[in-house]
Design a protein around this motif. Structure first.
Motif, mmCIF file in Angstrom:
data_model
loop_
_atom_site.group_PDB
_atom_site.id
_atom_site.type_symbol
_atom_site.label_atom_id
_atom_site.label_comp_id
_atom_site.label_asym_id
_atom_site.label_seq_id
_atom_site.Cartn_x
_atom_site.Cartn_y
_atom_site.Cartn_z
ATOM 1 N N ALA A 69 0.809 -1.222 0.000
ATOM 2 C CA ALA A 69 0.000 0.000 0.000
ATOM 3 C C ALA A 69 0.846 1.279 0.000
ATOM 4 O O ALA A 69 0.375 2.320 -0.456
ATOM 5 N N THR A 70 2.098 1.197 0.471
ATOM 6 C CA THR A 70 2.939 2.402 0.487
ATOM 7 C C THR A 70 3.305 2.839 -0.919
ATOM 8 O O THR A 70 3.588 4.021 -1.144
ATOM 9 N N GLY A 71 3.364 1.911 -1.860
ATOM 10 C CA GLY A 71 3.777 2.233 -3.217
ATOM 11 C C GLY A 71 5.282 2.340 -3.398
ATOM 12 O O GLY A 71 5.753 2.626 -4.487
ATOM 13 N N PHE A 72 6.058 2.082 -2.340
ATOM 14 C CA PHE A 72 7.510 2.132 -2.502
ATOM 15 C C PHE A 72 8.240 0.971 -1.830
ATOM 16 O O PHE A 72 9.434 1.039 -1.558
ATOM 17 N N ALA A 73 7.532 -0.129 -1.624
ATOM 18 C CA ALA A 73 8.166 -1.298 -1.026
ATOM 19 C C ALA A 73 8.370 -2.436 -2.023
ATOM 20 O O ALA A 73 9.285 -3.237 -1.859
ATOM 21 N N THR A 74 7.527 -2.509 -3.050
ATOM 22 C CA THR A 74 7.574 -3.625 -3.983
ATOM 23 C C THR A 74 6.797 -3.288 -5.251
ATOM 24 O O THR A 74 5.916 -2.420 -5.227
ATOM 25 N N PHE A 75 7.111 -3.994 -6.323
ATOM 26 C CA PHE A 75 6.319 -3.877 -7.543
ATOM 27 C C PHE A 75 5.040 -4.710 -7.449
ATOM 28 O O PHE A 75 4.141 -4.558 -8.267
ATOM 29 N N GLU A 76 4.967 -5.609 -6.486
ATOM 30 C CA GLU A 76 3.782 -6.450 -6.326
ATOM 31 C C GLU A 76 2.559 -5.584 -6.049
ATOM 32 O O GLU A 76 2.642 -4.553 -5.388
ATOM 33 N N LYS A 77 1.431 -6.040 -6.539
ATOM 34 C CA LYS A 77 0.164 -5.325 -6.323
ATOM 35 C C LYS A 77 -0.742 -6.064 -5.343
ATOM 36 O O LYS A 77 -1.653 -5.479 -4.770
ATOM 37 N N ASN A 78 -0.505 -7.359 -5.171
ATOM 38 C CA ASN A 78 -1.343 -8.188 -4.306
ATOM 39 C C ASN A 78 -0.480 -9.166 -3.530
ATOM 40 O O ASN A 78 0.541 -9.631 -4.031
ATOM 41 N N VAL A 79 -0.931 -9.488 -2.337
ATOM 42 C CA VAL A 79 -0.274 -10.521 -1.542
ATOM 43 C C VAL A 79 -0.640 -11.872 -2.153
ATOM 44 O O VAL A 79 -1.817 -12.152 -2.359
ATOM 45 N N PRO A 80 0.358 -12.698 -2.454
ATOM 46 C CA PRO A 80 0.044 -14.009 -3.028
ATOM 47 C C PRO A 80 -0.524 -14.949 -1.970
ATOM 48 O O PRO A 80 -0.355 -14.719 -0.775
#
Length: 163
Positions: free
Chosen positions: A23-34
């Motif tokens: 949700a921060t937008g600066f921790a990962t390119f992932e959009k969803n928790v797998p």
């Protein structure tokens, strides 16, 4: 603050903290928790840690293999996430220090991290824990339609792979 081994029963809290990082937008390119089974397959079983205060999970850290090729068996990518209510307390650094120690016990000689430049706290703790910046990938990927840079950090173990 206790640092302990992550267990499968920790997954709901790990997933919650991962979602907060996304949700921060600066921790990962992932959009969803797998789902757990996919996350589990993507991470090294022996190097998964939880930071907790009492029964409250405050953060987690884990390693992922960088390649399936055996020559890279001692090289792993770092993930460190701290829950939004626990940031700024040194938990990320404690997790990273513990992850480094665990990785060396498990025979890893190189740890690497890809960090968004705006994630200044992550950059800082990596530098404080002996990582060095080895690269800057410009516009390497898009997140919500915005091109993002990625800084590459590496830490070589002074104990493993030095012969």
């Amino acid at each position: 603050m206790e640092i302990r081994t992550m267990t499968p029963t920790d997954w709901p809290e790990v997933a919650r903290i991962y979602a907060e990082g996304i949700a921060t937008g600066f921790a990962t390119f992932e959009k969803n928790v797998p789902p757990y089974d996919l996350w589990d397959k993507a991470h090294i079983p022996s190097c998964r840690l939880i930071a907790s205060e009492g029964k409250t999970v405050c953060g987690w850290a884990a390693l992922s293999p960088v390649s399936g090729r055996c020559v890279y068996g001692g090289v792993a990518e770092v993930s460190v996430y701290v829950g939004k209510d626990h940031r700024g307390k040194g938990i990320g650094k404690r997790l990273l220090e513990s992850l480094i120690a665990e990785s060396e016990r498990e025979g890893f000689w190189t740890l690497q991290s890809g960090i968004f430049p705006e994630n200044e706290s992550s950059v800082r703790i990596h530098l404080e824990c002996g990582f060095r910046k080895i690269g800057h990938r410009e516009r390497i990927g898009r997140l919500d339609g915005v091109w993002k840079d990625n800084l590459i950090f590496e830490r070589r173990s002074p104990k493993v792979g030095v012969e």
